[in-house]
Design a protein around this motif. Structure first.
Motif, PDB file in Angstrom:
ATOM      1  N   SER A 132       1.304  -1.547  -1.266  1.00 16.65           N
ATOM      2  CA  SER A 132       2.282  -0.769  -0.496  1.00 16.65           C
ATOM      3  C   SER A 132       2.540  -1.426   0.849  1.00 16.65           C
ATOM      4  CB  SER A 132       1.787   0.654  -0.260  1.00 16.65           C
ATOM      5  OG  SER A 132       1.732   1.347  -1.474  1.00 16.65           O
TER       6      SER A 132
ATOM      7  N   ASP B 108       8.217   1.166  -4.543  1.00 14.33           N
ATOM      8  CA  ASP B 108       6.770   1.318  -4.389  1.00 14.33           C
ATOM      9  C   ASP B 108       6.279   2.386  -5.355  1.00 14.33           C
ATOM     10  OD1 ASP B 108       4.173   1.256  -3.643  1.00 14.33           O
ATOM     11  OD2 ASP B 108       4.485   1.955  -1.579  1.00 14.33           O
ATOM     12  N   GLU B 109       5.733   1.945  -6.470  1.00 10.33           N
ATOM     13  CA  GLU B 109       5.231   2.833  -7.524  1.00 10.33           C
ATOM     14  C   GLU B 109       6.211   3.971  -7.828  1.00 10.33           C
ATOM     15  OE1 GLU B 109       1.239   3.576  -7.975  1.00 10.33           O
ATOM     16  OE2 GLU B 109       0.527   2.099  -6.519  1.00 10.33           O
TER      17      GLU B 109
HETATM   18 MG   LIG Z   1       0.344   2.101  -2.753  1.00  9.20          MG
END
Ligand SMILES: [Mg+2]
Ligand SMILES: Nc1ncnc2c1ncn2[C@@H]1O[C@H](COP(=O)(O)OP(=O)(O)O)[C@@H](O)[C@H]1O
Lengths: 234, 244
Positions: free
Chosen positions: B41, B161-162
């Protein structure tokens, strides 16, 4: 020794007209001050959260100073004291206009904005920080993120305390009589001293203040229900 | 399009990014994976300066992030960012979520912005939701709106991000499909994800991170068949095991 009620004094004629003109001034004073104190409160709240030390410290000092001194003192200060600190040209302009009214608006606005700023700040703090990140990621500056994304949410969450501040402001506007603004309390006093019908005069004033409180609460609650609903589901 | 040269970042004593060297070319789709806490991240957030770097050089879309004179807001307008938790604006309708930045930042007039937003909503299959508020949508729908919001700025790069980690399993597919279409359309993308199917199908490269360093960087075929590092092998075993 029986008091002779005479409601006719406040339901028609000259004295009725005095009271009505007082209501008009109170409503005008309250509305102008509510609008200005809300805007100023927003600005002070944003300054209070600024990244820049001096801006933050100034806002902090402002809040502490104006929240912790009596409104009456502030009103006297703006009315009697501002001559000494304002430039001559500003004073001339003020005197030409309605100086009492202006001083009352300034005092009520500044005093109330300090409370509103604190309410808005706690509203802002309850907005998840990811909202700011999303806004910044789109290319909004800090200030514009505040303006378009954070504050609109924070203000919605701040509606209940704001109702309180607006009610307080409306009630506090009665202090303006002390500097000679011909608002509702001032006129009720006038009616009383001309007719000795104090009970009737102040009852009428009380009813008007109550009615105005209900209107403010009603409008704000309605607003709350119409715009808060969609984001409550969160 | 994106160039990391010897980038370092610390959170206090934690060396969260350690000498990152990476390049992403225009039109490339790069998947970043690795164990939780490895710095994925943080890495992707440095690209739009949500996390400033401490050392090294980072150039994105021709703008140098290590240069103080770079206009960060201008850079960010060129990059779409999709968060794990969607982060739609809850007080605005779907349509307004998408048109806000184009109107305020790109200075589009409302009509053009709305037409463009409707085209994007069509593309992610949510045109009929234009007047809904985010809280009325499922997670998968919210994420698709978030992607449309990013695309509305006509970005040069899309970062994820994910994007599917917060979704119920039955909604992952619809979001991945939108991302796959986007990848095929030639968008430059960097995607932190554990969806190895996505990596295999559409990515050009997989980057494996551990403890703040890039341990491995390979084409997906190569990475899955033949991971070089023990840590990568372990990670793949975990993530691909049916028990997982
Ligand atoms: Mg993360
Ligand atoms: N704002 C922060 N302050 C301090 N430590 C942080 C911060 N953000 C992340 N970290 C730490 O940095 C490490 C990497 O985090 P992150 O980049 O989120 O990893 P990943 O996305 O791979 O799970 C973690 O140990 C995390 O606890």
């Amino acid at each position: 020794m029986h008091y002779h009620f005479d409601w006719a004094v406040v339901t028609g004629g000259k004295y009725y007209e005095w009271l009505v003109s007082g209501v008009y001034v109170t409503v005008k004073l309250s509305l102008v001050s509510i609008a200005l104190s809300f805007l100023l409160g927003l600005v002070i709240a944003v300054m209070r959260m600024s990244r820049f030390g001096p801006v933050r410290w100034f806002a902090h000092g402002y809040l502490e100073f104006f929240r912790n001194t009596p409104l009456l003192v502030q009103m006297f200060f703006w009315y009697f004291g501002s001559y000494k600190i304002l430039p001559q040209s500003v004073n001339d302009w003020l005197v030409k206009g309605d100086f009492e009214f202006a001083a009352a608006v300034i005092a009520l606005t500044i005093y109330t904005s300090a409370f509103i700023a604190e309410d808005i700040r706690s509203g802002v703090r309850s907005i998840p920080k990811e909202q700011m990140e999303a806004a910044r990621s789109s290319g909004f500056s800090y200030i514009r993120s505040m303006r378009y994304i954070i504050l609109p949410q924070a203000v919605r969450l701040t509606i209940p305390p704001l109702i309180n501040q607006f009610l307080n402001l409306m009630k506090n506007s009665s202090l303006a009589m002390t500097i000679g603004v011909a608002e509702l309390m001032y006129q009720a006093r006038q009616v009383e001293s001309y007719t000795f019908k104090g009970f009737e005069a102040f009852s009428a004033a009380t009813l008007v203040y109550l009615a105005m409180s209900f209107v403010i609460t009603g409008l704000m609650t309605l607003y709350d229900r119409m715009v808060l609903q969609p984001i409550k589901g969160r | 399009m994106i160039r990391f040269e010897g980038v370092h970042k610390w959170f206090g004593p934690l060396h969260v990014l350690n000498n990152i060297n990476l390049r992403v070319k225009p039109g490339e789709v790069v998947v970043v994976c690795g164990p939780s806490g490895s710095g994925k991240s943080t890495l992707i957030r440095t690209i739009n300066d949500l996390e400033p770097i401490n050392e090294g050089k980072l150039v994105v879309a021709g703008m140098d992030l290590s240069d103080r004179k770079t206009d960060i807001n201008k850079l960010r307008a060129e990059i779409g960012f999709v968060f794990q938790q969607f982060n739609l604006y809850p007080h605005l309708t779907v349509l307004k979520n998408i048109t806000l930045a184009p109107i305020k930042i790109r200075k589009l007039d409302r009509k053009t912005a709305e037409e463009q937003a409707m085209a994007l909503l069509e593309r992610v299959g949510l045109a009929e939701k234009r007047n809904a508020h985010p809280s009325q949508l499922s997670g998968g729908q919210q994420q698709r709106v978030a992607i449309a919001r990013g695309l509305a700025m006509k970005p040069k790069i899309m970062l994820f991000d994910e994007p599917t980690s917060a979704l119920d399993p039955e909604m992952i597919g619809e979001v991945l499909q939108v991302m796959k279409d986007l990848a095929v359309s030639g968008m430059t993308m960097m995607v932190v994800t554990h969806e190895m199917g996505f990596a295999r199908e559409v990515s050009h490269r997989v980057v494996f991170m551990d403890h703040g360093t890039v341990l491995e960087e390979a084409e997906p075929e190569e990475f899955f068949k033949n991971p070089q590092h023990d840590r990568a092998q372990q990670f793949l075993k975990q993530i691909l095991s049916p028990m997982h």
